[in-house]
Write a protein that holds these residues in place. Sequence first.
Motif, PDB file in Angstrom:
ATOM      1  N   PRO A   1       1.096  -1.257   0.100  1.00  0.00           N
ATOM      2  CA  PRO A   1      -0.300  -0.275   0.224  1.00  0.00           C
ATOM      3  C   PRO A   1       1.026   1.321   0.141  1.00  0.00           C
ATOM      4  O   PRO A   1       0.204   2.256  -0.183  1.00  0.00           O
ATOM      5  N   GLU A   2       2.040   1.659  -0.131  1.00  0.00           N
ATOM      6  CA  GLU A   2       2.890   2.457   0.374  1.00  0.00           C
ATOM      7  C   GLU A   2       2.845   3.432  -1.284  1.00  0.00           C
ATOM      8  O   GLU A   2       2.885   4.715  -1.007  1.00  0.00           O
ATOM      9  N   ALA A   3       3.088   2.280  -1.802  1.00  0.00           N
ATOM     10  CA  ALA A   3       2.751   2.538  -3.560  1.00  0.00           C
ATOM     11  C   ALA A   3       1.636   4.285  -4.016  1.00  0.00           C
ATOM     12  O   ALA A   3       1.778   4.464  -4.545  1.00  0.00           O
ATOM     13  N   ILE A   4       0.513   3.442  -2.732  1.00  0.00           N
ATOM     14  CA  ILE A   4      -1.135   3.747  -3.464  1.00  0.00           C
ATOM     15  C   ILE A   4      -1.158   4.817  -2.764  1.00  0.00           C
ATOM     16  O   ILE A   4      -1.902   6.040  -2.802  1.00  0.00           O
ATOM     17  N   ALA A   5       0.006   5.232  -1.473  1.00  0.00           N
ATOM     18  CA  ALA A   5      -0.534   5.743  -0.327  1.00  0.00           C
ATOM     19  C   ALA A   5      -0.498   7.312  -1.382  1.00  0.00           C
ATOM     20  O   ALA A   5      -1.615   8.209  -0.275  1.00  0.00           O
ATOM     21  N   PRO A   6       0.404   7.864  -1.921  1.00  0.00           N
ATOM     22  CA  PRO A   6      -0.274   9.840  -2.615  1.00  0.00           C
ATOM     23  C   PRO A   6      -1.443  10.059  -2.969  1.00  0.00           C
ATOM     24  O   PRO A   6      -2.231  10.766  -2.307  1.00  0.00           O
ATOM     25  N   VAL A   7      -1.554   8.737  -3.514  1.00  0.00           N
ATOM     26  CA  VAL A   7      -3.285   8.519  -3.919  1.00  0.00           C
ATOM     27  C   VAL A   7      -4.235   8.791  -2.934  1.00  0.00           C
ATOM     28  O   VAL A   7      -5.144   9.555  -3.266  1.00  0.00           O
ATOM     29  N   MET A   8      -3.536   7.625  -2.196  1.00  0.00           N
ATOM     30  CA  MET A   8      -4.543   7.549  -0.916  1.00  0.00           C
ATOM     31  C   MET A   8      -5.606   9.042  -0.533  1.00  0.00           C
ATOM     32  O   MET A   8      -6.260   9.584  -0.155  1.00  0.00           O
ATOM     33  N   ALA A   9      -4.275   9.859  -0.432  1.00  0.00           N
ATOM     34  CA  ALA A   9      -3.977  10.798   0.674  1.00  0.00           C
ATOM     35  C   ALA A   9      -4.551  11.861   0.293  1.00  0.00           C
ATOM     36  O   ALA A   9      -5.349  12.576   0.193  1.00  0.00           O
ATOM     37  N   GLU A  10      -4.732  11.877  -1.588  1.00  0.00           N
ATOM     38  CA  GLU A  10      -4.864  12.804  -2.165  1.00  0.00           C
ATOM     39  C   GLU A  10      -6.299  13.105  -2.216  1.00  0.00           C
ATOM     40  O   GLU A  10      -7.403  14.061  -2.057  1.00  0.00           O
TER      41      GLU A  10
END
Length: 321
Positions: free
Chosen positions: A184-193
């Motif tokens: 999930p760390e690779a997807i975290a920036p989009v999740m935060a956005e």
Amino acid sequence: MVTATKMGDGLVLSSMGLGCMGMSGTYGTASWERSIATIHRAIDLGVTLLDTADVYGLGHNEVLVGRAVHDRRERVTIATKFGIDRRLGHDNQVIRGDAAYVKACCEASLLRLGIDEIDIYYIHRPPENVPIEETIGAMSELVAAGKVRHLGVSEFSSEQLRRACAVHPIAVMESEYSLWTRDPEAIAPVMAELGVGLVAFAPLGRGFLTGAVDRSALKPGDFRFRNARFAGTAGDANEAIVRAVQLVAGELELSPATIALAWVYEQSERLGIPIVVIPGTTRPERVVENEAATHVKLPPEALAALDPLAGLVQGERYGTR
């Protein structure tokens, strides 16, 4: 007592939940009575997010959770999932998201749980038979009908999550996340956005990270029996990860489970997303041990020892030996 964590779409969850899958045979047989006692102990500790799915025990798990909370519904947040269609057998399963199927699954889950509204409704994996937009659209109609409060997805990619959020707000994404699984760390920036929180399942590596799993004693009915990370030379190599966790635990005079869970919590600020963990257990005493992690802050030297461990892991997380 467990504190509250704000996720997406106005959803507030207990910072720790209880994964109920193991109460319905995934890791071997489990006692109905002890499982109920485990759920009740969790609720008493403020662990009020209960995670289930229609596929766990082919509906057994939803029935169990429903019976456990029938007299305390107002105290819990019930999350369940749909999408894994195994009518043609486990090896021929299909991830379905067609609108009629979504609505039929919801009705069946409501019946088994014995409730009028599901707090969080997930699709278990990205749909294979229809576009994501059709699935999320059908789920949004369930919200409008008052049958679901919040929507979730599980193990979506960044692109898939964007498409889902374009149809309806997504409160949480459920994904495996632990010391030895960092996807999930690779997807975290989009999740935060997009304002999507993470619900981390298998945060204890399906028990491996606690050091309490006797790999030689695993039986064919246990999911871990055939799992590549637990078996053969890969399992032997992964024992180095367990030893590293145990070393940190010994230095801090805490249990390995507490250390592994506390590490996941520590990643929230780094990743910029709220994180809730849902360790699974069928034992009330394990709930007490796990809950302790919500009160622990790991020192920098412990994080420095733990952070590299994912680089040591051998075997695919869903691979078979």
